[in-house]
Scaffold this active site. Sequence first.
Site, PDB file in Angstrom:
ATOM      1  N   ASP A 171      91.775   7.009  24.626  1.00  0.00           N
ATOM      2  CA  ASP A 171      91.516   7.680  23.339  1.00  0.00           C
ATOM      3  C   ASP A 171      92.121   6.849  22.209  1.00  0.00           C
ATOM      4  O   ASP A 171      92.759   5.824  22.447  1.00  0.00           O
ATOM      5  CB  ASP A 171      92.100   9.106  23.353  1.00  0.00           C
ATOM      6  CG  ASP A 171      93.617   9.106  23.472  1.00  0.00           C
ATOM      7  OD1 ASP A 171      94.155   8.278  24.246  1.00  0.00           O
ATOM      8  OD2 ASP A 171      94.290   9.911  22.789  1.00  0.00           O
ATOM      9  N   HIS A 488      87.728   5.135  31.849  1.00  0.00           N
ATOM     10  CA  HIS A 488      87.682   6.085  30.727  1.00  0.00           C
ATOM     11  C   HIS A 488      88.415   5.416  29.559  1.00  0.00           C
ATOM     12  O   HIS A 488      89.599   5.654  29.327  1.00  0.00           O
ATOM     13  CB  HIS A 488      88.367   7.388  31.149  1.00  0.00           C
ATOM     14  CG  HIS A 488      88.287   8.476  30.127  1.00  0.00           C
ATOM     15  ND1 HIS A 488      87.219   9.335  30.026  1.00  0.00           N
ATOM     16  CD2 HIS A 488      89.147   8.845  29.145  1.00  0.00           C
ATOM     17  CE1 HIS A 488      87.427  10.188  29.042  1.00  0.00           C
ATOM     18  NE2 HIS A 488      88.595   9.911  28.481  1.00  0.00           N
ATOM     19  N   ASP A 534      85.769   5.836  40.349  1.00  0.00           N
ATOM     20  CA  ASP A 534      85.465   4.964  39.205  1.00  0.00           C
ATOM     21  C   ASP A 534      84.324   5.601  38.414  1.00  0.00           C
ATOM     22  O   ASP A 534      83.167   5.203  38.536  1.00  0.00           O
ATOM     23  CB  ASP A 534      85.082   3.570  39.721  1.00  0.00           C
ATOM     24  CG  ASP A 534      84.764   2.612  38.575  1.00  0.00           C
ATOM     25  OD1 ASP A 534      85.133   2.920  37.417  1.00  0.00           O
ATOM     26  OD2 ASP A 534      84.148   1.557  38.843  1.00  0.00           O
ATOM     27  N   GLU A 543      91.386   6.715  33.659  1.00  0.00           N
ATOM     28  CA  GLU A 543      91.697   6.321  32.286  1.00  0.00           C
ATOM     29  C   GLU A 543      92.673   5.137  32.320  1.00  0.00           C
ATOM     30  O   GLU A 543      93.241   4.806  33.366  1.00  0.00           O
ATOM     31  CB  GLU A 543      92.305   7.497  31.492  1.00  0.00           C
ATOM     32  CG  GLU A 543      92.453   7.175  30.004  1.00  0.00           C
ATOM     33  CD  GLU A 543      92.739   8.390  29.110  1.00  0.00           C
ATOM     34  OE1 GLU A 543      92.761   9.526  29.609  1.00  0.00           O
ATOM     35  OE2 GLU A 543      92.936   8.174  27.896  1.00  0.00           O
TER      36      GLU A 543
HETATM   37  O1  9MR Z   1      99.953  10.228  31.154  1.00  0.00           O
HETATM   38  C1  9MR Z   1      99.890  11.598  30.800  1.00  0.00           C
HETATM   39  C2  9MR Z   1     100.079  12.423  32.043  1.00  0.00           C
HETATM   40  O2  9MR Z   1     101.369  12.218  32.578  1.00  0.00           O
HETATM   41  C3  9MR Z   1      99.855  13.894  31.714  1.00  0.00           C
HETATM   42  O3  9MR Z   1      99.889  14.638  32.920  1.00  0.00           O
HETATM   43  C4  9MR Z   1      98.510  14.063  31.026  1.00  0.00           C
HETATM   44  C5  9MR Z   1      98.213  15.500  30.633  1.00  0.00           C
HETATM   45  O4  9MR Z   1      99.121  15.941  29.687  1.00  0.00           O
HETATM   46  O5  9MR Z   1      98.465  13.258  29.856  1.00  0.00           O
HETATM   47  C6  9MR Z   1      98.571  11.889  30.116  1.00  0.00           C
HETATM   48  O6  9MR Z   1      98.535  11.203  28.931  1.00  0.00           O
HETATM   49  C7  9MR Z   1      97.314  11.164  28.230  1.00  0.00           C
HETATM   50  C8  9MR Z   1      97.612  11.628  26.813  1.00  0.00           C
HETATM   51  O7  9MR Z   1      97.944  12.980  26.825  1.00  0.00           O
HETATM   52  C9  9MR Z   1      96.463  11.357  25.857  1.00  0.00           C
HETATM   53  N1  9MR Z   1      96.036   9.999  25.921  1.00  0.00           N
HETATM   54  C10 9MR Z   1      95.626   9.616  27.265  1.00  0.00           C
HETATM   55  C11 9MR Z   1      96.816   9.728  28.193  1.00  0.00           C
HETATM   56  C12 9MR Z   1      96.493   9.187  29.576  1.00  0.00           C
HETATM   57  O8  9MR Z   1      95.627   9.958  30.285  1.00  0.00           O
END
Ligand code: 9MR
Length: 671
Positions: A171, A488, A534, A543
Site C-alpha cells: 500500500d 500484493h 502467489d 504482500e
Molecule cells: O505486518 C503487519 C502484521 O504483523 C499485522 O498482523 C497485519 C494486520 O494488522 O498488518 C501488517 O502490516 C500491514 C500494515 O498494517 C499495512 N501495510 C501493509 C502491512 C503488511 O501487510
Amino acid sequence: MKRVFILLNSLCFYLQTLSGQIFINQSGYQTHLPKFFYTNINATSFQIVEENSGNVFFSGELTLISTNDQATGMLIKKGDFSNFTREGNYYIKLNSNDTSYHFRISSNALEDVFKKSLKAFYFQRCGSQLFYTHAGVYQRNACHTADGFYHSSTGQSGYKLSRGGWHDAGDYGKYVVNAGISAATLLMAYELFPDYFNSDSLNIPESGNGIPDILDEVKYEINWFLSMQSDDGSVYHKLTKEQFESFVMPSQDSGMRFIYQKSSTATGNFIAVLARFYRLYKNFDSSFANQCLNAALNAWNWLSNQQGIVPAGGFHNPPGTQTGEYGDYSDSDERLWAAAELFESTGDQSFKDYFEFNYNLGGLINSTMNWQNVRTLAHLTYLFSKQSSIDQNIKSQLLNSLISYSNALVSKRNSNGFGVSINPGEYYWGSNSQVLNNGILLILTYNKTNDNKYLSSAIEQLNYILGCNAHNFSFVTGIGKKYPMKPHHRPSEADGIPEPIPGFVVGGPNQFLDDPILQQYFNQNTPPALCYIDHLQSWASNEVAINWNAPLVFLSGFLKNFFQTDVENDNNEIYDFELEQNFPNPFNEQTKIRFTLKSKTHNQLYKVKLRIVNLFGQEIFSLIDDFRPAGTYEVTFTSSYYSNKILSSGIYFYQLTVNENTFTKKMVYLK
Ligand code: 9MR
Ligand code: ZN
C-alpha cells in the site's frame, strides 16, 4: 458447483506442492559457506553433477529429518555438501535419478539478492520521481507530494507538509512504527559490519557521493521522520488514507491523506532511529546528524513526561479508517529502546540509568524483534555497546540470554523440515520476516561465540526464504527460478510490466488465513507452512513490506560478504617472507604451518606474529608473538592443546604479520 471447483483447486495446489522434489537455495551457494538442500523423495544418496560436462564431482548420503514433518506433512531428507567448494554450475541428482534445478556455487551467489533487496527500498521511495538511470523500466513519476491533512481525531486541523520516506508495503501508507524497525535494522547491519555494508555503487541517486548507499537510503526515510514530529517533540503515528488505495501507480493515487494522532510507540521508535542515525552519520555530515540528535532529544523530553501509553490504550484507527494500524498495548519496549540508543549515542548517565533500571522488566533476550516488540533491539544495542561505562555484568546477562534464545532457535532448526527456525503455530502474517530476523540473531550469536552451529543455522534461514521450503519457491521477487509473480504490491501490478519489481520478500505462509484468498484455498487442516499462495489479492501471505525486506538485506549482505576471499594473497615475490599452505588441510586435531623469513641483511630480526582468527578477523589463538631471525619455521597447531577453548568445525584463517605486513591463508578444521 462453485464449491467443488474450489475444493478441487486447493487439492491440486496441495498435490502439486507434495510431489517429489528437491529443494535448493535457488540463488546459489556461496563457495565457502555450509551448503544444504532438502528433498521429499525417499532416496538414500545424492551426487553433485556439473551442468556442462555431466561429471559427478561430489557424492553424499541423505539424512532423514522427519517422516511426517509437522509444518508441512512431508517426509523430509537433507543433503549436506558443505565440503564441496569447486565453483561452477551444477545440479543435484538423487539415486532415484530425480534432479534439482540447476544452481551455481560462487563467491557471488548471494550478491544479487543482497543488492536487489537493498535497492527495493529505493523503489519504495515516496515523493520523488524515479528516473530511468536508477529505476530502469520501473521508472515512475513523483507521488504524494501534497501530504497531509491532520485527521480530525488529532484535534488539529489544516495541513502539515510531510513528504518523502518509503511506502510501507504493497500500500502507499507510511507508518512511523514500522518505518522505525525497518530503518533501524538497516542501520544495525551497517553499524555492526560496516565493511560489508559500505557500498556506494548501488545505482541510487546518491551513489558515488562518498557516503555508503545504505546510509543514503535510510536518510531518505529520516527526512520523512523529521517531518512527522510535532512542535512539542511528539511524533504522529502515521500518514495514510482512510481506505487502502486501489491498484494504481502511486502518482495516480488521489484523495486525502491524513496525519493521525501522536503516539508514544511512534515517538519511541523515532527516538531510537534518529539517535542511531546520528552516531553513524556524524562523520559524514555533522550538522544534519546534530539535527537528528536534537530531534530525538526533544522527542525524549516529551515521552519521558508521559506516564502511560499514548493515546491511552494504544493507537487505534478512528472510526472510518481501515488502513494499517500498527497498534500496540505496551510502549515500555519502545521507551527502553529509545533510552538504549540515546545512551549509545551520547554516553549520558541519565539514559544509562533508565536502561539499567528497566532492562529486565520484560525479561532479557527472549523474543525475535518485530514491529510490535522492539525490546530485543534495545538489548542488542547495549550488548554491542562501545560505551566504556557499560555495566559488564548486565552485558554478560544479555549475552547469556542471546545464547540461550539462539540455542532454542537451533533446536527448532534441527527438528523442523527445511531447517526453518519457526514451529507450527508461528506461521503468522509475515512469517518470513520472523525467519529472517531469527537469522540475524543467529549471526549475532555466531559473532559472539564463534560456534558454527549458529552460522549454519543462520544460513538455513536464508535458504528457506530462497527455495528450501515446501513450495520449492524463492519468496523474493526476481531471485531464483520460481518466485512471486503476483505480489500484493501496487506498483508491481499497476505498471503493466509482467515482471514484478525485483528484490522484495513476500510475507509468506500464514496459517491463520487472514485474507479471503487464503480462506478460499486452504483450511484449518492445511499444514501451516503450506498456507501460502502467489495471488495478487492474498495480502496476508503475498504482500511485501519494508520491515520484512530489512532483515533480508542484513542476512544476505552479511552472508555474501563475510567470507572475504581477498584476504588470501600471493606473497612469494615482493616480500622477504613466505607463508605456506598449512598441511594437512582440511585438518583434524593437528596441522603444520610453515613460513620462511629471508634475511637481506645479516643479523636482521623480524617482529613476528602468527595467529589464528575466525571469519570475523577476531583472534582465537596466538601462536607466536616475538622477534625472530631469518629461517624457516614450522609450527604445529593442535586444536585440543588449547583446552580452555572449544574449536568448532569450520573455516579459520592463520595470519602471519612480519613487521608491518600481514598475510592470511585459509584453513579448514573438521572435527
Ligand atoms: O505486518 C503487519 C502484521 O504483523 C499485522 O498482523 C497485519 C494486520 O494488522 O498488518 C501488517 O502490516 C500491514 C500494515 O498494517 C499495512 N501495510 C501493509 C502491512 C503488511 O501487510
Ligand atoms: Zn508516495
